[in-house]
Design an enzyme around this catalytic site. Structure first.
Site, PDB file in Angstrom:
ATOM      1  N   SER A  55       0.886  -6.016  12.183  1.00 11.53           N
ATOM      2  CA  SER A  55       1.586  -7.268  11.541  1.00 11.53           C
ATOM      3  C   SER A  55       2.642  -8.047  12.201  1.00 11.53           C
ATOM      4  O   SER A  55       3.510  -7.256  12.968  1.00 11.53           O
ATOM      5  CB  SER A  55       2.065  -6.451  10.217  1.00 11.53           C
ATOM      6  OG  SER A  55       2.606  -7.305   9.292  1.00 11.53           O
ATOM      7  N   LYS A  73      -1.843 -12.825  14.470  1.00 15.37           N
ATOM      8  CA  LYS A  73      -3.043 -12.659  14.575  1.00 15.37           C
ATOM      9  C   LYS A  73      -3.785 -13.882  13.653  1.00 15.37           C
ATOM     10  O   LYS A  73      -4.799 -14.380  14.072  1.00 15.37           O
ATOM     11  CB  LYS A  73      -3.468 -10.989  13.900  1.00 15.37           C
ATOM     12  CG  LYS A  73      -5.140 -10.817  13.980  1.00 15.37           C
ATOM     13  CD  LYS A  73      -5.149  -9.312  13.702  1.00 15.37           C
ATOM     14  CE  LYS A  73      -4.245  -8.819  12.522  1.00 15.37           C
ATOM     15  NZ  LYS A  73      -5.184  -8.440  11.332  1.00 15.37           N
ATOM     16  N   THR A  74      -3.308 -13.863  12.525  1.00 13.37           N
ATOM     17  CA  THR A  74      -3.851 -14.834  11.454  1.00 13.37           C
ATOM     18  C   THR A  74      -3.468 -16.169  11.988  1.00 13.37           C
ATOM     19  O   THR A  74      -4.407 -17.172  11.834  1.00 13.37           O
ATOM     20  CB  THR A  74      -3.233 -14.649  10.217  1.00 13.37           C
ATOM     21  OG1 THR A  74      -3.696 -13.359   9.916  1.00 13.37           O
ATOM     22  CG2 THR A  74      -3.872 -15.505   9.186  1.00 13.37           C
ATOM     23  N   LYS A 123      -8.233  -2.586   1.784  1.00 12.65           N
ATOM     24  CA  LYS A 123      -8.052  -1.581   2.936  1.00 12.65           C
ATOM     25  C   LYS A 123      -8.904  -0.173   2.661  1.00 12.65           C
ATOM     26  O   LYS A 123      -9.438   0.309   3.546  1.00 12.65           O
ATOM     27  CB  LYS A 123      -6.643  -1.182   3.147  1.00 12.65           C
ATOM     28  CG  LYS A 123      -5.978  -2.506   3.646  1.00 12.65           C
ATOM     29  CD  LYS A 123      -6.635  -3.064   5.018  1.00 12.65           C
ATOM     30  CE  LYS A 123      -5.790  -4.237   5.475  1.00 12.65           C
ATOM     31  NZ  LYS A 123      -6.609  -4.732   6.831  1.00 12.65           N
ATOM     32  N   ARG A 169       0.846  -1.160  -0.046  1.00 14.42           N
ATOM     33  CA  ARG A 169       0.137   0.047  -0.113  1.00 14.42           C
ATOM     34  C   ARG A 169       0.820   1.271   0.124  1.00 14.42           C
ATOM     35  O   ARG A 169       2.076   1.242   0.488  1.00 14.42           O
ATOM     36  CB  ARG A 169      -0.759   0.047   1.378  1.00 14.42           C
ATOM     37  CG  ARG A 169      -2.134  -0.817   1.212  1.00 14.42           C
ATOM     38  CD  ARG A 169      -2.982  -0.855   2.382  1.00 14.42           C
ATOM     39  NE  ARG A 169      -2.411  -1.329   3.359  1.00 14.42           N
ATOM     40  CZ  ARG A 169      -1.833  -0.389   4.573  1.00 14.42           C
ATOM     41  NH1 ARG A 169      -2.404   0.831   4.536  1.00 14.42           N
ATOM     42  NH2 ARG A 169      -1.396  -0.964   5.567  1.00 14.42           N
ATOM     43  N   HIS A 211     -10.418  -4.023  13.618  1.00 16.00           N
ATOM     44  CA  HIS A 211      -9.064  -4.663  12.700  1.00 16.00           C
ATOM     45  C   HIS A 211      -8.677  -5.905  13.511  1.00 16.00           C
ATOM     46  O   HIS A 211      -7.768  -5.907  14.396  1.00 16.00           O
ATOM     47  CB  HIS A 211      -7.905  -3.684  12.622  1.00 16.00           C
ATOM     48  CG  HIS A 211      -6.771  -4.240  11.600  1.00 16.00           C
ATOM     49  ND1 HIS A 211      -5.560  -4.069  11.775  1.00 16.00           N
ATOM     50  CD2 HIS A 211      -7.027  -5.178  10.550  1.00 16.00           C
ATOM     51  CE1 HIS A 211      -4.806  -4.617  10.947  1.00 16.00           C
ATOM     52  NE2 HIS A 211      -5.503  -5.469  10.223  1.00 16.00           N
ATOM     53  N   ARG A 259       1.319 -12.366  -1.268  1.00 19.35           N
ATOM     54  CA  ARG A 259       0.242 -12.639  -0.641  1.00 19.35           C
ATOM     55  C   ARG A 259      -0.778 -13.514  -1.528  1.00 19.35           C
ATOM     56  O   ARG A 259      -0.582 -13.781  -2.667  1.00 19.35           O
ATOM     57  CB  ARG A 259      -0.747 -11.381  -0.650  1.00 19.35           C
ATOM     58  CG  ARG A 259       0.081 -10.119   0.116  1.00 19.35           C
ATOM     59  CD  ARG A 259      -0.510 -10.089   1.517  1.00 19.35           C
ATOM     60  NE  ARG A 259       0.007  -9.059   2.261  1.00 19.35           N
ATOM     61  CZ  ARG A 259      -0.578  -8.861   3.476  1.00 19.35           C
ATOM     62  NH1 ARG A 259      -1.499  -9.376   4.043  1.00 19.35           N
ATOM     63  NH2 ARG A 259       0.002  -7.876   4.300  1.00 19.35           N
ATOM     64  N   ASP A 303      -9.456 -10.904   9.629  1.00 16.79           N
ATOM     65  CA  ASP A 303      -8.672  -9.437   9.587  1.00 16.79           C
ATOM     66  C   ASP A 303      -9.698  -8.398   9.830  1.00 16.79           C
ATOM     67  O   ASP A 303      -9.413  -7.352  10.651  1.00 16.79           O
ATOM     68  CB  ASP A 303      -8.281  -9.177   8.326  1.00 16.79           C
ATOM     69  CG  ASP A 303      -7.384  -8.155   8.084  1.00 16.79           C
ATOM     70  OD1 ASP A 303      -6.415  -7.986   8.924  1.00 16.79           O
ATOM     71  OD2 ASP A 303      -7.436  -7.411   7.118  1.00 16.79           O
TER      72      ASP A 303
END
Length: 554
Positions: free
Chosen positions: A278, A282-283, A241, A96, A260, A362, A297
């Site tokens: 990041s 989390k994932t 996003k 991004r 988030h 990704r 997410d």
């Protein structure tokens, strides 16, 4: 439309328009299989008032197979990998561009949004937005075909948002097909006017001499017009996003908290939220074989419970392995978009360790690719709110129980410490604070989201936890990373309720409650001071981190 997508050739496609014409010409009756044919909704007639686009061809809500054909045929750098995923390249931008993102600051936005120091919102005026919009629309109009996706955001049927994405690449269309919620044919028939529209002209640059522009990339959001324009970047994550930011504006207006976070649910219906920046896990931690995945997410927490905003997952692929993350590994199959990965020229097997294009490789796949996904992606009110920090200073305990004020404090802080390399190769931990664990996407002031979180936690009886997935026994380079199996055991103990009845002791400085024992976790690591050989260094580092928290809050 169909003749362009499928062209002519061997008549193997049921419902091929060329075929119907032939049958009629020969005077033959229509084939009896007609009732098996898949009825595809007609493309919307995009009126001038709707979005003022006048194209030759609108490729409307194509299926993944049709999008594969378009990509392979017309987009350089598109390949099918050995597992059936579509490998694509996002061009010069592989991530991004937050510095190139602009939000129109009209009277309403000036009042409602968070502006100034620390805010992700950089202003532009309405006139500049319209200049960029015109440029994007003119570019899209010049093409012989564009892709249009009509989809939904938010699995909560009462609060879903209709979005229309207009793009020039099959890659973008397939990416959004996977990431947003896919409507049924009936829902498409009655889709109507979208609540929000994206004009993605990412292959075409913006004019750098336009007011407010700082490069040839610009991602512009106009909340009053409910529109987003993308110029000069083909990175698909901008669309995902960008819409997330829009949800951070629209949902609080309805008293709904946009988050988030990852989210999963146990067999007994107990829901946990996972916040973290990041690299904090989390994932990895929300994807748990013993629990159903609601999403990895983006979520909403309303009076109905929690709901996933998206219809897919966007997972990092760097160093992906079947052993470490089997669910993500197995999800990369037909229909999945792989961005910027490198693969073997002959076998097309992906080398996930290769970061020659970018480290930010990704995979975007529909949530149905995860075997234990809960469809529809909604659940009851959360019991646990887990804040993840990867503390490279090594002074935060592996787990601590938070009261409401502490939960708000750590939620607003959004702390993690990244390890950044310096010139001479010594790696120093660097504290990173990202308000609400997602400062790049929030639209209102962080305290608004924190107050709503506290209110919902109090109302529905959720407990806050701070889990350190970083270092123990010393800072990065001295101590060791807390082992993933221990972290998993800690998370299991939170889910089972074991930690609610545990004995606690209070820590110095941060004043957090830490449990004295957890099944399957060595007790000596629960209080970080025990793991440091140099106790004075521990106290000094702890005070240093506390100082950083304090400074960030100012």
């Amino acid at each position: 439309l169909a003749s362009l997508t499928r062209e002519t050739g061997p008549k193997v496609v049921k419902g091929d328009p060329a075929r119907k014409g032939e049958a009629a010409a020969k005077g033959a009756p229509p084939t009896p299989q007609a009732h098996h044919q898949h009825h595809h909704p007609a493309a919307p007639t995009i009126a001038v008032s709707d979005s003022s686009l006048k194209f030759t061809h609108v490729l409307y809500n194509l299926s993944p197979a049709e999008l594969y054909e378009q990509a392979i045929k017309y987009e350089k750098g598109s390949f099918i990998t050995s597992t059936g995923a579509l490998a694509t390249l996002s061009g010069a931008k592989t991530g991004r561009s937050p510095r190139d993102k602009r939000v129109v600051k009209d009277e309403a936005a000036a009042q409602e949004l968070w502006w100034g120091k620390g805010s992700p919102n950089i202003e532009m005026d309405e006139h500049t937005f319209l200049t960029n919009r015109e440029r994007a629309v003119d570019y899209l109009n010049s093409l012989d075909k564009v892709f249009v996706n009509d989809q939904f955001l938010n699995w909560d049927p009462e609060n879903r948002i209709k979005v229309r994405i207009i793009s020039a690449r099959a890659y973008h269309s397939l990416f959004m097909h996977n990431m947003c919620i896919r409507p049924t044919d009936e829902e498409l028939e009655s889709f109507g006017t979208p609540d929000f529209t994206i004009y993605n002209a990412g292959q075409f640059p913006c004019n750098r001499y336009t007011h407010y522009m700082t490069s040839s990339t610009s991602v512009d959001i106009n909340l009053a017009r409910r529109e987003m324009v993308i110029l000069g970047t083909q990175y698909a994550g901008e669309m995902k996003k960008g819409l997330f930011g829009v949800m951070h504006y629209l949902m609080p207006k309805r008293g709904i908290l946009s988050l988030h976070s990852g989210c999963n649910m146990g067999k007994d219906g107990d829901v946990s939220l996972f916040f973290g920046l990041s690299g904090t896990g989390k994932t990895t931690l929300s994807t748990d074989h013993n629990r159903l995945l609601i999403g990895d997410d983006e979520h909403c927490w309303s009076d109905n419970g929690v709901s996933n905003i998206e219809g897919g997952c966007y997972a990092k692929c760097i160093d992906l392995s079947q052993e470490k993350e089997p669910d993500i590994w197995n999800a990369i199959k037909f229909g999945t978009v792989l961005e910027n990965v490198v693969f073997d020229e002959h076998t097309r097997e992906v080398d996930y360790a290769d970061k020659s294009v970018t480290e930010n490789t990704r995979a975007a796949y529909p949530i149905e690719h995860i075997p234990n996904a809960k469809i529809p992606c909604v659940g009851p009110h959360p019991k646990n709110v887990i804040l993840l920090a990867c503390d490279a200073f090594g002074v935060l305990p592996p787990v601590s129980k938070l009261n409401l004020a502490q939960t708000m404090y750590h939620f607003i802080s959004g702390y993690t410490a990244l390890v950044a390399g310096t010139e001479d190769g010594i790696k120093e931990p660097q504290a990173t604070f990202s308000a609400c664990f997602g400062a790049a996407f929030i639209m209102l002031h962080p305290t608004k989201y924190a107050a709503t979180l506290a209110e919902k936690m109090q109302k529905y009886g959720a407990t806050g936890w701070l889990v350190n997935t970083g270092w123990s026994g010393g800072r990065y380079g001295v101590g060791k990373r807390i082992r993933l199996p221990y972290t998993r055991k800690i998370i299991d103990a939170i889910h089972s309720g074991e930690l609610l009845t545990a004995n606690y002791q209070k820590t110095e400085v941060f004043g957090m409650e830490i449990p004295t024992e957890i099944k399957g976790v060595p007790s000596e690591i629960l209080d970080p001071i025990n793991t440091w050989t140099d106790k004075a260094a521990y106290k000094e580092t702890l005070l240093r981190l506390a100082g950083l928290f304090k400074k960030n809050f100012e």
